[in-house]
Structures are given as structure tokens and as C-alpha cells.
Design a protein around this motif. Sequence first.
Motif, PDB file in Angstrom:
ATOM      1  N   SER A 153      -4.896 -20.307  -6.827  1.00  0.00           N
ATOM      2  CA  SER A 153      -6.159 -20.577  -6.134  1.00  0.00           C
ATOM      3  C   SER A 153      -6.491 -19.417  -5.194  1.00  0.00           C
ATOM      4  O   SER A 153      -5.597 -18.666  -4.773  1.00  0.00           O
ATOM      5  N   GLU A 154      -7.751 -19.317  -4.872  1.00  0.00           N
ATOM      6  CA  GLU A 154      -8.193 -18.255  -3.971  1.00  0.00           C
ATOM      7  C   GLU A 154      -7.522 -18.423  -2.601  1.00  0.00           C
ATOM      8  O   GLU A 154      -7.067 -17.450  -1.992  1.00  0.00           O
ATOM      9  N   ALA A 155      -7.442 -19.678  -2.133  1.00  0.00           N
ATOM     10  CA  ALA A 155      -6.846 -19.944  -0.816  1.00  0.00           C
ATOM     11  C   ALA A 155      -5.389 -19.494  -0.797  1.00  0.00           C
ATOM     12  O   ALA A 155      -4.910 -18.909   0.180  1.00  0.00           O
ATOM     13  N   ASP A 156      -4.701 -19.775  -1.877  1.00  0.00           N
ATOM     14  CA  ASP A 156      -3.300 -19.410  -2.015  1.00  0.00           C
ATOM     15  C   ASP A 156      -3.137 -17.879  -1.972  1.00  0.00           C
ATOM     16  O   ASP A 156      -2.282 -17.339  -1.254  1.00  0.00           O
ATOM     17  N   LEU A 157      -3.970 -17.193  -2.731  1.00  0.00           N
ATOM     18  CA  LEU A 157      -3.894 -15.727  -2.751  1.00  0.00           C
ATOM     19  C   LEU A 157      -4.225 -15.165  -1.373  1.00  0.00           C
ATOM     20  O   LEU A 157      -3.579 -14.233  -0.889  1.00  0.00           O
ATOM     21  N   TYR A 158      -5.238 -15.782  -0.749  1.00  0.00           N
ATOM     22  CA  TYR A 158      -5.637 -15.279   0.570  1.00  0.00           C
ATOM     23  C   TYR A 158      -4.532 -15.490   1.599  1.00  0.00           C
ATOM     24  O   TYR A 158      -4.267 -14.616   2.432  1.00  0.00           O
ATOM     25  N   SER A 159      -3.866 -16.623   1.499  1.00  0.00           N
ATOM     26  CA  SER A 159      -2.814 -16.885   2.494  1.00  0.00           C
ATOM     27  C   SER A 159      -1.671 -15.876   2.322  1.00  0.00           C
ATOM     28  O   SER A 159      -0.996 -15.534   3.279  1.00  0.00           O
ATOM     29  N   GLU A 160      -1.477 -15.390   1.126  1.00  0.00           N
ATOM     30  CA  GLU A 160      -0.426 -14.394   0.934  1.00  0.00           C
ATOM     31  C   GLU A 160      -0.879 -12.980   1.302  1.00  0.00           C
ATOM     32  O   GLU A 160      -0.133 -12.221   1.919  1.00  0.00           O
ATOM     33  N   LEU A 161      -2.122 -12.643   0.944  1.00  0.00           N
ATOM     34  CA  LEU A 161      -2.550 -11.239   1.065  1.00  0.00           C
ATOM     35  C   LEU A 161      -3.474 -10.962   2.244  1.00  0.00           C
ATOM     36  O   LEU A 161      -3.522  -9.830   2.736  1.00  0.00           O
ATOM     37  N   GLY A 162      -4.225 -11.958   2.667  1.00  0.00           N
ATOM     38  CA  GLY A 162      -5.236 -11.710   3.696  1.00  0.00           C
ATOM     39  C   GLY A 162      -6.270 -10.714   3.184  1.00  0.00           C
ATOM     40  O   GLY A 162      -6.467 -10.581   1.970  1.00  0.00           O
ATOM     41  N   ASN A 163      -6.902  -9.999   4.116  1.00  0.00           N
ATOM     42  CA  ASN A 163      -7.898  -9.005   3.711  1.00  0.00           C
ATOM     43  C   ASN A 163      -7.206  -7.721   3.279  1.00  0.00           C
ATOM     44  O   ASN A 163      -6.416  -7.157   4.033  1.00  0.00           O
ATOM     45  N   THR A 164      -7.550  -7.242   2.090  1.00  0.00           N
ATOM     46  CA  THR A 164      -6.945  -5.984   1.635  1.00  0.00           C
ATOM     47  C   THR A 164      -7.837  -4.801   1.990  1.00  0.00           C
ATOM     48  O   THR A 164      -7.403  -3.653   1.924  1.00  0.00           O
ATOM     49  N   ILE A 165      -9.072  -5.089   2.358  1.00  0.00           N
ATOM     50  CA  ILE A 165      -9.991  -4.001   2.713  1.00  0.00           C
ATOM     51  C   ILE A 165      -9.973  -3.851   4.234  1.00  0.00           C
ATOM     52  O   ILE A 165     -10.397  -4.757   4.956  1.00  0.00           O
ATOM     53  N   THR A 166      -9.482  -2.744   4.695  1.00  0.00           N
ATOM     54  CA  THR A 166      -9.308  -2.528   6.137  1.00  0.00           C
ATOM     55  C   THR A 166      -9.907  -1.179   6.516  1.00  0.00           C
ATOM     56  O   THR A 166     -10.093  -0.315   5.654  1.00  0.00           O
ATOM     57  N   GLY A 186      -8.572   1.246   8.230  1.00  0.00           N
ATOM     58  CA  GLY A 186      -7.633   2.360   8.109  1.00  0.00           C
ATOM     59  C   GLY A 186      -7.054   2.580   6.721  1.00  0.00           C
ATOM     60  O   GLY A 186      -6.500   3.637   6.433  1.00  0.00           O
ATOM     61  N   GLY A 187      -7.189   1.568   5.858  1.00  0.00           N
ATOM     62  CA  GLY A 187      -6.621   1.683   4.513  1.00  0.00           C
ATOM     63  C   GLY A 187      -5.143   1.356   4.514  1.00  0.00           C
ATOM     64  O   GLY A 187      -4.446   1.551   5.506  1.00  0.00           O
ATOM     65  N   LEU A 188      -4.659   0.822   3.410  1.00  0.00           N
ATOM     66  CA  LEU A 188      -3.261   0.383   3.313  1.00  0.00           C
ATOM     67  C   LEU A 188      -2.348   1.468   2.758  1.00  0.00           C
ATOM     68  O   LEU A 188      -1.129   1.334   2.773  1.00  0.00           O
ATOM     69  N   GLY A 189      -2.954   2.525   2.219  1.00  0.00           N
ATOM     70  CA  GLY A 189      -2.144   3.546   1.549  1.00  0.00           C
ATOM     71  C   GLY A 189      -1.968   3.167   0.084  1.00  0.00           C
ATOM     72  O   GLY A 189      -2.027   1.984  -0.279  1.00  0.00           O
ATOM     73  N   GLY A 190      -1.770   4.178  -0.736  1.00  0.00           N
ATOM     74  CA  GLY A 190      -1.701   3.971  -2.184  1.00  0.00           C
ATOM     75  C   GLY A 190      -0.533   3.102  -2.604  1.00  0.00           C
ATOM     76  O   GLY A 190      -0.681   2.161  -3.395  1.00  0.00           O
ATOM     77  N   LYS A 191       0.641   3.390  -2.064  1.00  0.00           N
ATOM     78  CA  LYS A 191       1.839   2.694  -2.517  1.00  0.00           C
ATOM     79  C   LYS A 191       1.764   1.211  -2.198  1.00  0.00           C
ATOM     80  O   LYS A 191       2.020   0.356  -3.043  1.00  0.00           O
ATOM     81  N   LYS A 192       1.353   0.911  -0.957  1.00  0.00           N
ATOM     82  CA  LYS A 192       1.283  -0.491  -0.533  1.00  0.00           C
ATOM     83  C   LYS A 192       0.241  -1.240  -1.374  1.00  0.00           C
ATOM     84  O   LYS A 192       0.459  -2.376  -1.797  1.00  0.00           O
ATOM     85  N   THR A 193      -0.894  -0.568  -1.624  1.00  0.00           N
ATOM     86  CA  THR A 193      -1.950  -1.238  -2.385  1.00  0.00           C
ATOM     87  C   THR A 193      -1.493  -1.474  -3.830  1.00  0.00           C
ATOM     88  O   THR A 193      -1.767  -2.528  -4.414  1.00  0.00           O
ATOM     89  N   LEU A 194      -0.778  -0.510  -4.379  1.00  0.00           N
ATOM     90  CA  LEU A 194      -0.246  -0.702  -5.729  1.00  0.00           C
ATOM     91  C   LEU A 194       0.739  -1.874  -5.754  1.00  0.00           C
ATOM     92  O   LEU A 194       0.723  -2.695  -6.676  1.00  0.00           O
ATOM     93  N   ASP A 195       1.557  -1.971  -4.727  1.00  0.00           N
ATOM     94  CA  ASP A 195       2.509  -3.086  -4.651  1.00  0.00           C
ATOM     95  C   ASP A 195       1.782  -4.426  -4.612  1.00  0.00           C
ATOM     96  O   ASP A 195       2.240  -5.408  -5.215  1.00  0.00           O
ATOM     97  N   ILE A 196       0.669  -4.469  -3.886  1.00  0.00           N
ATOM     98  CA  ILE A 196      -0.102  -5.718  -3.832  1.00  0.00           C
ATOM     99  C   ILE A 196      -0.535  -6.117  -5.233  1.00  0.00           C
ATOM    100  O   ILE A 196      -0.471  -7.275  -5.632  1.00  0.00           O
ATOM    101  N   PHE A 197      -0.946  -5.110  -5.997  1.00  0.00           N
ATOM    102  CA  PHE A 197      -1.362  -5.408  -7.366  1.00  0.00           C
ATOM    103  C   PHE A 197      -0.176  -5.845  -8.219  1.00  0.00           C
ATOM    104  O   PHE A 197      -0.197  -6.901  -8.840  1.00  0.00           O
ATOM    105  N   THR A 198       0.883  -5.031  -8.221  1.00  0.00           N
ATOM    106  CA  THR A 198       1.978  -5.317  -9.174  1.00  0.00           C
ATOM    107  C   THR A 198       2.767  -6.569  -8.794  1.00  0.00           C
ATOM    108  O   THR A 198       3.253  -7.281  -9.655  1.00  0.00           O
ATOM    109  N   GLU A 199       2.869  -6.838  -7.486  1.00  0.00           N
ATOM    110  CA  GLU A 199       3.726  -7.947  -7.068  1.00  0.00           C
ATOM    111  C   GLU A 199       2.969  -9.262  -6.907  1.00  0.00           C
ATOM    112  O   GLU A 199       3.586 -10.329  -6.912  1.00  0.00           O
TER     113      GLU A 199
END
Length: 448
Positions: free
Chosen positions: A34-47, A49-62
Motif C-alpha cells: 500500500s502507499e501508506a506502507d511504502l510511505y511509512s518506510e521511505l517518507g519523502n524521497t525528494i529533498t 539536498g538530495g539523497l545521493g546516488g547510492k542511497k537513492t539506488l538502495d531505495i529502489f533495489t531494497e
Amino acid sequence: MHEFTTEVEELAKAVMEYSLARLKSDPPLDGPRSEADLYSELGNTITAGGLGGKKTLDIFTETLALACISTDHPRNLAFIPSAPSEYSNLFDLVVGASSLYGGSWQEGAGAVFAENQALKWLIDIAGLPNTAGGVFVQGGTMGNLSALVVARDQARKTHPDTQRWVIACSAESHSSITSAAHVMDVDVLKIETNEELRLDGAHVARAIDELHATTNNRVFAIVGTAGSTNLGIVDDLASLARCAKERNIWFHVDGAYGLAGLCAPSVRHLYKGVEDADSFIVDPHKWLFAPFDACALVYRYPHLAKETHTQHASYLETLHDDSWSPSDYAIHLTRRVRGLPFWFSLAAHGTNAYSQAVEEGIRLAKESAKRIAAHPNLELVREPELSIVAFTRKGWSPSQYQEWSDALLEKQIGFIPPSKHAGESILRFAFVNPWTSMDDVQMILDTL
Ligand SMILES: *Cc1c(COP(=O)(O)O)cnc(C)c1O
């Protein structure tokens, strides 16, 4: 000067590592959250300052990738899934890294040349003349719409006084035809199929002649379906082509799923009449082992499409010479060279490999039909014609079908959502993945 930082280099390695691991291992099935479930895990990914490439890739893969159902899982037999070859997937990375513009010959000549050779193979196996041509568009929906708009422009020339324009097709034709009609503000004449569930020329002729005799409305296109999405049935294309020709009506063949079978000798005879089409579509992302999103749209007379689709503006006039610009053949301008992954794989493997891989889907369907017919609880809806097998589970209510399907995904066994035929719930297996085995099929049948 272009600067390639260590951070980008590290990311490139991580991207390659992930992609390679994904290609090497059995694809996971996974499933939605569910969207709520994903949001509770990830929060806002658009910030800011940016999360950096590696961290953002991890969000996708994990997280994100695991909340999507893999279309290439061998027991994902839902809708029409997709099973891109390793070569086509790998070459998609190259396309992504190359910043190619596929709208005009001027900017994309080399890429467009290759796309056109892949189209030429489809044109040849369909039996259209050498002068036919087309373009890869986003999907079958866009392909059907683009072709039908050309068809209507042609009809307007000969019948300017028509009140309402009409598309003739079967009740089994794909929902995208109705969608195209809605966009175009035209009507759809849905004609019954014959006892073999095929649309044929006799039924269509009767319906069209009655419409033309009794109204000021006119059919501008007959759409034959070459492989219906639900059951994989090919309309009687030869009689539809004749019916269209006798009435000077455009004949379009929607083969988004099923025209891939043109390269399979065992079913080639089913497509007799496709060689007379004014236009056709086939999606390499369905049964030709290409990644999303690619639909091959082909016209017998491409200059007619160019008349309809070329965009005119002061800044574009520089492009209007005799060269082949893909943007001229559909409703689009800027385009990714989405036919290239398909071209690369076809060029590298050769067309024989494609024939074999498509035959494999047909074999799986035939073999599954035998096991279904022998299964005490199951009943075949119809012998499979291409690579779709439809069947029912004796005694189940619609909600039991849904519960079984939900549990199958929940247990990560497979993805088989129920469908309907003639008002009844059915299950269907759509085989487009050459990595699916009869053991996979048996694993699903054992749960029924
Ligand atoms: C899938 C399908 C379409 C639509 O194609 P998309 O690529 O999903 O837009 C059209 N016609 C038929 C027969 C199909 O199976």
C-alpha cells in the motif's frame, strides 16, 4: 569539459552490479504494497539536498523494486506478461546511456536505420510490400490510435458528407479500440464473431451494408484482431480484407500480442490475409522478447501516415526533406529509440531463435491444455490457438477464483488473475516466457 566524478563511477558500478545480478538470478515474483506502507518506510524521497546516488539506488533495489510484480517471472502468466531477452535488456542500458533522439533522421539516422531494419523483418514476415514502413511507438494503444486517425483522414477525402464515423471490429477486440474511438470522437460497431469466435467477412459485410443503407454514418476502418487478448483467437483476416477492399475501407490488423506468431511456422497459416492490411501493429514488448515499451506500427502506404502525422512549425521546417523521420508516422514528436533493444536482440540472435522461442510458447499452451483436460477439477474453455490457454474450475464462484488468485500471489507461487468469458469466470495462462517450464505449470495446477 565533461567531468566523470568518482561518485558517478561508483554508482555506475553499482548499477551494473544490480543489473547483472537481476539478469543472472531467477526473477522474484514480489507484489504490491500500500502507499501508506511504502510511505511509512521511505517518507519523502525528494529533498532539497538530495539523497545521493547510492542511497537513492538502495531505495529502489531494497524497497521499490520489491513492491512491483516482475513481468518476467516464469509463473507470471497474467494478462500478457513480458519476458525480455538478456540481450534486449542489456542493450536498453546502452540506449539509456547514449542520449539518442529518435524523432528525426537528421538527429538519429543510425538508430533509425537499425529500427527500420527490425520493422522490415516484421513487414517481410507479414507479407507486406517492400515499400511499407512505420515506426515504434509506446504501445499498442498508441499504435492503434495513430493508424485509425490515418484511416479516417483517407475516408474523409472520399466521403466528406458523412455524419458519424464508425470503426467496425469484434466484441472480442481490445479495449484500446474503444479508447481510440473515444479520443477520436467516433463510434464503434461491435460485430458478433462466428461459431469459432472469429470475426469474419460475412458478418462484417452484413453489419456494414445495413449501417450504410440506413444511416448517413460510415465505417472508415475494419479492425481485425490477430490474437485476441483474452483467448488468443485470430480473426478470419482474409475474409475481412476482402470485405474491406470491396467497400474501399481501411483494413487495420491489431496484432499487439498475436502477430508475433507470424514467425512461428506451426501457426503461420492462421494469419492469411494480413498481407492485405493497410496497417498493422505488433508489440515486441509482449511476445517478441523486448523490454517495455515498444509497439511496431506499420503502414502499407507510409506517405498517407506522413500526410496525417507530420507536425508543422517554423522551427521544424528544417527537418522536412525526403529522409525518414519517425515522428512523421504517429502521434508523437520527441521519441526514445525504443525499437533498438528489440533490434539488437534480433540482430544478435538471428530470426531462427525468435521462431523457436515463439514456438515454445505455443508448445507450452498445447501441453498445458492436455494437462488441464486431464485434471479432475478443470475444464478447458477451448483448445488454445496461440499461446493462451483458458479454463474454468468446476464449481467455483467468482469470489473463489479471486481468493485462489490472491493466495497464489501471497504464497509467491504465481500471478494468475481471473478473467471472464461469455459471462463466466475463467482462468487463463498467457505464455510468452521461454523460461517457463511444464514444472512451473504443474506447480500451479496442483493448487487447483
Ligand atoms: C495489449 C493489447 C493492446 C494494447 O497494447 P498496449 O501496448 O498495452 O497499449 C492492443 N491490442 C491487443 C490485441 C492487445 O493484446
